[in-house]
Write an enzyme that holds these catalytic residues in place. Structure first.
Site, mmCIF file in Angstrom:
data_model
loop_
_atom_site.group_PDB
_atom_site.id
_atom_site.type_symbol
_atom_site.label_atom_id
_atom_site.label_comp_id
_atom_site.label_asym_id
_atom_site.label_seq_id
_atom_site.Cartn_x
_atom_site.Cartn_y
_atom_site.Cartn_z
ATOM 1 N N SER A 161 0.843 -1.195 0.000
ATOM 2 C CA SER A 161 0.000 0.000 0.000
ATOM 3 C C SER A 161 0.876 1.242 0.000
ATOM 4 C CB SER A 161 -0.893 0.030 1.241
ATOM 5 O OG SER A 161 -0.138 0.416 2.387
ATOM 6 N N ASP A 162 0.315 2.359 -0.413
ATOM 7 C CA ASP A 162 0.971 3.627 -0.131
ATOM 8 C C ASP A 162 0.843 3.866 1.379
ATOM 9 O OD1 ASP A 162 2.263 6.047 -0.437
ATOM 10 O OD2 ASP A 162 1.046 6.675 -2.132
ATOM 11 N N CYS A 163 1.623 4.781 1.893
ATOM 12 C CA CYS A 163 1.703 4.931 3.344
ATOM 13 C C CYS A 163 0.401 5.491 3.922
ATOM 14 C CB CYS A 163 2.887 5.804 3.715
ATOM 15 S SG CYS A 163 4.463 5.021 3.332
ATOM 16 N N ALA B 11 -2.497 4.367 3.408
ATOM 17 C CA ALA B 11 -3.622 4.300 2.471
ATOM 18 C C ALA B 11 -4.722 3.358 2.950
ATOM 19 C CB ALA B 11 -3.134 3.857 1.091
#
Length: 298
Positions: free
Chosen positions: A148-150, A152
């Site tokens: 995941s993006d941070c 997210a």
């Protein structure tokens, strides 16, 4: 070489969250300077070269692991990225936003893919069964890991409000195919299992993908015998030859839109050159962000 020296500092690992192959359509996005512009084909070709250079060409081992990001339909608006729903037609999705991702997966063998913050046609990108399951793993046969993006995943309940709890958010992400979470949402996986939202088999699937990446990087090789990249000496890190190549690449990447008799500079007539402004000697501003630590700034 860094591991042998006991050096496990930040920015010195073997997994790199690059390249950023989003299509830069919205100038309000602060990460646009990392992308390769608006052309899907150009983005794919530069991204492929980036991945091949980073990962090497050994059939068993990776020199390092690249990551194609941010999957998908992500380029702003910045202030709404944690709640924004990117509504896109299939034509635009596949011809514009997914073109480079498909190339990096199918042709480049990119090891990792990072999900985006936004929703895509109603569903969060990091918990999107169609994007992660049907397209990425099903249609393109991606066999690496997804991160995941941070933060997210916690956006599912806090920003997008498509779930009612962090446990539900974590469970949806794992089931959709998001193997790794940058943030704290996956601290709640045990509770998700206890609540019947997830099974241990779902988590095992993620672990297998993550440990496969580590095995391909040689992290569990005691003697590094047969590892094609283990013999690279430490003194090649930030060596003069690489600095020269970096400078050459930077100079050749500069595009002058208009030259109104300024260049070439008439050095014989110049005594001093002044660089004016608050950022002229501000190192943090000049380095930008998500940068490594140079040995010599100036």
């Amino acid at each position: 070489a860094s591991v042998r020296r006991g050096d496990r500092d930040i920015y010195k690992g073997l997994t790199f969250w690059s390249p950023n192959i989003n299509i830069f359509r919205d100038p309000r996005w602060g990460r646009g300077h990392e992308t390769y512009g608006e052309d899907p084909y150009l983005t794919a070709q530069i991204g492929l070269a980036f991945v091949r250079g980073l990962q090497g060409d050994d059939p068993k081992y990776l020199k390092a692991a690249a990551c194609a990001k941010h999957y998908a339909v992500h380029s702003g608006p910045e202030s709404e990225r944690h709640s924004f729903d990117a509504v896109v037609s299939d034509k635009d999705l596949f011809e514009t936003y997914l073109y480079a991702f498909e190339a990096l997966v199918r042709e480049g063998g990119v090891e990792a893919v990072m999900g985006a913050y936004n929703r895509v046609n109603g569903l969060p990108a990091c918990g999107h069964p169609r994007l992660l399951g049907e397209i990425l793993r099903g249609r393109w046969n991606f066999d690496g890991h997804v991160t995941s993006d941070c933060w997210a995943v916690k956006d599912f309940n806090e920003g997008h409000q498509v779930t009612s709890s962090i446990e539900e958010s974590a469970a949806i992400a794992v089931r959709a195919g998001c193997d790794l979470n940058c943030g704290n949402a996956y601290f709640h996986l045990l509770r998700a299992v206890d609540d019947g939202l997830l099974t241990e088999a779902d988590i095992d699937r993620c672990l297998i993908r993550l440990f496969t990446a580590r095995l391909r990087l040689g992290m569990f090789d005691d003697d590094f015998a047969g590892h094609p990249y283990a013999g690279i000496p430490y003194d090649q890190v930030d060596c003069p030859e690489h600095r020269t190549l970096n400078l050459r690449a930077a100079l050749h990447a500069v595009v002058l839109l208009e030259n109104d008799g300024i260049l070439p500079l008439k050095t014989a007539q110049l005594k001093r050159i002044a660089v004016i402004g608050p950022n002229a000697d501000h190192r943090e501003a000049l380095l930008g962000n998500y940068n490594g630590t140079p040995s010599d700034i100036w």
